[in-house]
Structures are given as C-alpha cells and as structure tokens.
Design an enzyme around this catalytic site. Structure first.
Site, short mmCIF file in Angstrom:
data_model
loop_
_atom_site.label_atom_id
_atom_site.label_comp_id
_atom_site.label_asym_id
_atom_site.label_seq_id
_atom_site.Cartn_x
_atom_site.Cartn_y
_atom_site.Cartn_z
N GLY A 177 -10.25 13.24 -7.41
CA GLY A 177 -8.93 12.74 -7.04
C GLY A 177 -8.33 11.91 -8.15
N ALA A 178 -7.13 12.28 -8.56
CA ALA A 178 -6.44 11.53 -9.61
C ALA A 178 -5.07 11.10 -9.10
CB ALA A 178 -6.31 12.39 -10.87
N GLY A 179 -5.02 10.75 -7.81
CA GLY A 179 -3.75 10.33 -7.20
C GLY A 179 -3.32 8.96 -7.68
N THR A 207 -5.04 19.44 -8.40
CA THR A 207 -4.06 19.82 -9.40
C THR A 207 -4.64 19.42 -10.76
OG1 THR A 207 -2.40 19.19 -7.76
CG2 THR A 207 -1.59 19.63 -9.99
N ASN A 231 -0.59 -3.75 -6.35
CA ASN A 231 -0.92 -3.85 -4.92
C ASN A 231 -0.90 -5.29 -4.42
OD1 ASN A 231 -3.35 -4.91 -5.89
ND2 ASN A 231 -4.59 -3.88 -4.34
N LYS A 275 3.07 1.38 -4.11
CA LYS A 275 2.41 0.71 -5.24
C LYS A 275 3.11 0.96 -6.57
CE LYS A 275 -2.17 0.65 -3.13
NZ LYS A 275 -3.59 0.98 -3.28
N GLY A 298 -15.75 3.24 1.95
CA GLY A 298 -14.78 2.43 1.22
C GLY A 298 -14.51 1.03 1.76
N THR A 304 0.85 -1.19 0.00
CA THR A 304 0.00 0.00 0.00
C THR A 304 0.88 1.24 0.00
OG1 THR A 304 -1.93 0.99 1.01
CG2 THR A 304 -0.36 -0.01 2.53
N TYR A 325 -12.34 4.57 4.36
CA TYR A 325 -13.06 3.57 5.17
C TYR A 325 -12.78 3.71 6.66
CZ TYR A 325 -8.47 1.52 4.25
OH TYR A 325 -7.11 1.34 4.10
P1 NAP Z 1 -2.61 9.86 -3.18
O1 NAP Z 1 -2.01 9.14 -4.33
O2 NAP Z 1 -1.72 10.56 -2.19
O3 NAP Z 1 -3.65 10.94 -3.78
C1 NAP Z 1 -4.30 11.85 -2.95
C2 NAP Z 1 -5.37 12.58 -3.75
O4 NAP Z 1 -6.08 13.45 -2.87
C3 NAP Z 1 -4.82 13.45 -4.89
O5 NAP Z 1 -5.73 13.43 -5.94
C4 NAP Z 1 -4.73 14.82 -4.22
O6 NAP Z 1 -4.80 15.89 -5.15
C5 NAP Z 1 -6.00 14.80 -3.38
N1 NAP Z 1 -5.97 15.72 -2.25
C6 NAP Z 1 -5.23 15.61 -1.12
N2 NAP Z 1 -5.51 16.64 -0.30
C7 NAP Z 1 -6.42 17.41 -0.93
C8 NAP Z 1 -7.09 18.63 -0.60
N3 NAP Z 1 -6.88 19.24 0.57
N4 NAP Z 1 -7.98 19.14 -1.49
C9 NAP Z 1 -8.22 18.50 -2.67
N5 NAP Z 1 -7.60 17.36 -3.03
C10 NAP Z 1 -6.71 16.82 -2.17
O7 NAP Z 1 -3.53 8.89 -2.31
P2 NAP Z 1 -4.31 7.57 -2.74
O8 NAP Z 1 -3.48 6.38 -2.42
O9 NAP Z 1 -4.85 7.72 -4.11
O10 NAP Z 1 -5.51 7.58 -1.68
C11 NAP Z 1 -6.58 8.50 -1.80
C12 NAP Z 1 -7.75 8.04 -0.95
O11 NAP Z 1 -8.19 6.76 -1.40
C13 NAP Z 1 -7.39 7.87 0.52
O12 NAP Z 1 -8.42 8.48 1.26
C14 NAP Z 1 -7.41 6.37 0.76
O13 NAP Z 1 -7.92 6.05 2.04
C15 NAP Z 1 -8.39 5.90 -0.29
N6 NAP Z 1 -8.16 4.50 -0.72
C16 NAP Z 1 -9.10 3.57 -0.42
C17 NAP Z 1 -8.95 2.25 -0.82
C18 NAP Z 1 -10.00 1.25 -0.48
O14 NAP Z 1 -9.76 0.05 -0.68
N7 NAP Z 1 -11.14 1.65 0.00
C19 NAP Z 1 -7.80 1.86 -1.55
C20 NAP Z 1 -6.84 2.85 -1.85
C21 NAP Z 1 -7.02 4.17 -1.42
P3 NAP Z 1 -3.45 16.49 -5.82
O15 NAP Z 1 -3.14 15.59 -6.99
O16 NAP Z 1 -3.82 17.86 -6.23
O17 NAP Z 1 -2.37 16.43 -4.77
#
Ligand code: NAP
Length: 267
Positions: free
Chosen positions: A108-110, A135, A68, A47, A235, A43, A214
């Site tokens: 979100g496009a992380g 972004t 993952n 990844k 989630g 995680t 979640y």
């Molecule tokens: P990540 O790669 O760090 O991406 C974070 C995302 O959140 C980016 O799109 C970022 O935008 C945005 N963000 C962060 N702070 C923000 C703010 N203050 N305002 C607006 N946008 C903001 O993280 P990730 O691994 O994708 O995880 C994201 C979420 O998915 C987490 O909450 C995690 O718990 C959840 N998740 C859940 C599962 C599941 O199985 N349920 C699995 C994976 C992840 P920028 O690009 O502009 O920085």
C-alpha cells in the site's frame, strides 16, 4: 484515548470528534481557532488538505506530505505528522526491534498510512525497503522519491536496498525471502469478508507481520500469519503511539500511555 489522557493528567479540556466534508475544511479550521481549540488531529480524507492550511509545517510532516496533528498557538497553525514516528514506536513495542534494522515490505502506497510509513523507513535509513501497491506506478513514484535515503550499500546480497515491485504472487514470494517485516497499509482487511492481502502460502515463520488495520483483533492477514507461525500485531499500537505523540506535541509533556491504551482497548 485522548479524553482518558486528559483526565489522567488533570487537564481541564475535552477531545471532540467533528465530521466535516473536504469543502468545509478551511471554514472548520477557522472556527477551531475562533473557538479556542488548542489543536486538532485530522484523518481521512483531510491529511493532505490540512498541509496547505498551516502557517508553519514541521520538517518531518513536510517530507511525508501530510499533516495529522495541528497545534493552534496564538491564532497560528503549526502542522505535524505523527503517523511515521508512531509506527517506529509500535514496531519497537510489538517486536522489540528497531525499524531501522529491518528489511521492510510495505503493502500500500496510499496518501495516509503507506506513504507516511515509507518516508519514515527512508528517514530511518532502514536496511531495505520494498514497496508494493495495486497501482504499481504509485509505488514506483514513491520509490523514486525515496532513492536519496538509500544510496548507501548497507545490504550485501542479491536484492536492491530499495525496490518497487508489482503485486504478483511469485514476485512477492521472492521478496518475502529477503524481508523481516511486512506491513499492510492497504484497506484490505477492514471488512472481515476480505481475503488476506498476502496468502499464507507465501508467508514464512521468520517474518514479523504488522497490519495497520485496528478494527479487528485478528485481521485476515494476521490469521494468515498465525497459520505459518509468524509473529504479528494489529494497528492498535500504531494508533496508540501516533496519538501519544500528538498529546506530547500539544502539551509538551509525556503522554499517559497506559491510560490511553486502556481506553483504546475498551473502545
Ligand atoms: P488510502 O490513502 O485510501 O490508501 C489505500 C491503499 O489501499 C492504497 O494503497 C490502495 O491502492 C490500497 N487498496 C485499496 N483497496 C485495495 C484492493 N482491493 N487491493 C489492493 N490494494 C487496495 O488509505 P490510508 O489512509 O493510507 O489507509 C490505509 C490503511 O491504513 C487503512 O486500513 C487504515 O485503517 C490504516 N491506517 C492505520 C493507522 C493506524 O494508526 N493504525 C493510521 C492510518 C491508516 P491503490 O493506490 O492502487 O488505490
């Protein structure tokens, strides 16, 4: 949930948690091989890094660009991604609909959740996809990458099948009128003091709202959905299904979903 699954299936193995820094990843993977591990999940923030350490990468994981789930087989490493397929199963179980039939907005496009879900929507050839990210350039780049999946003309109406839009309230309000499912894949809502990523004033009762977070049963976004009477889910189901898919890859058998769900609910 994995230890509950192993127990339910009578498999004599254990799932353990290892906390490692990015610069330790390659050594850690080598030590898993040497110590007889059958596989691993990875995680945040590993990844992307894991992809480069694989001997073989499943086509799906390659398209998503992250791994993952890893199978260790005869000293060789095979990488998979179950986050994308996990959301498909989660949406079906929560809302009794198929992702491919929906007009989807992803916030979100992380590199973790947002990208995996967006690529999955492309592969499913879902009805419509709107990408929103703080972004904007990241959402735009992802939309460009996904363009080949959306060249058909399934949707008839005033909006494009695939769009990246800036995170502005008026724009979101317009797009939500042409959306069935909103997915929060940002980290906004992980802290209870966070605001909802989308205010209730622009949510609508026809929407399905899925928060990939979640850690809380009702995140700020889900509370906002409640205010307008929209259907919603957190989630946990995505976590459950991506885990069940990992189990199925490791052991080539159906995952004991109920035992895994019960363990998650207890945790
Ligand atoms: P990540 O790669 O760090 O991406 C974070 C995302 O959140 C980016 O799109 C970022 O935008 C945005 N963000 C962060 N702070 C923000 C703010 N203050 N305002 C607006 N946008 C903001 O993280 P990730 O691994 O994708 O995880 C994201 C979420 O998915 C987490 O909450 C995690 O718990 C959840 N998740 C859940 C599962 C599941 O199985 N349920 C699995 C994976 C992840 P920028 O690009 O502009 O920085």
């Amino acid at each position: 949930m994995h230890n509950a699954a192993l127990k339910a299936c009578g498999i004599d193995a254990q799932y353990v948690r290892l906390q490692i820094r990015p610069d330790e990843l390659a050594d850690a993977v080598r030590s898993l091989v040497e110590n007889g591990f059958l596989g691993t999940n990875v995680t945040i923030p590993h990844k992307v890094g894991m992809l480069g350490l694989m001997d073989e990468v499943d086509d799906h994981a390659r398209k998503i660009g992250t791994v993952n789930t890893v199978v260790i087989d005869g000293g060789r490493l095979r990488g998979y991604n179950t986050d994308g397929p996990g959301i498909v199963r989660a949406v079906r179980s929560e809302f009794s609909v198929d992702l491919r039939d929906l007009r989807v907005m992803i916030l979100g496009a992380g590199g973790g959740a947002g990208r995996a879900i967006a690529v999955q929507c492309g592969m499913e050839n879902c009805e419509r996809l709107v990408l929103v990210n703080r972004t904007f350039e990241k959402a735009k780049a992802l939309a460009n990458e996904l363009q080949p999946y959306f060249h058909g003309t399934r949707l008839i109406g005033p909006v494009a099948r695939l769009e990246a839009v800036p995170w502005e309230e008026a724009e979101l309000k317009f797009q939500l009128e042409h959306t069935d499912l909103v997915i929060n894949a940002t980290s906004i809502g992980m802290k209870l003091s966070d605001p909802s990523p989308v205010p209730s004033s622009i949510l609508m009762p026809h929407l399905m709202v899925y928060d990939t977070i979640y850690t809380a049963a009702r995140t700020p976004l889900l509370k906002a959905a409640d205010e307008v009477g929209a259907r919603s889910a957190n989630g946990l189901s995505m976590l459950l299904h991506q885990g069940a898919l990992s189990f199925e890859i490791w052991f080539n058998r159906e995952a004991p979903l109920e035992a895994m769900r019960a363990a998650l609910m207890q945790g």
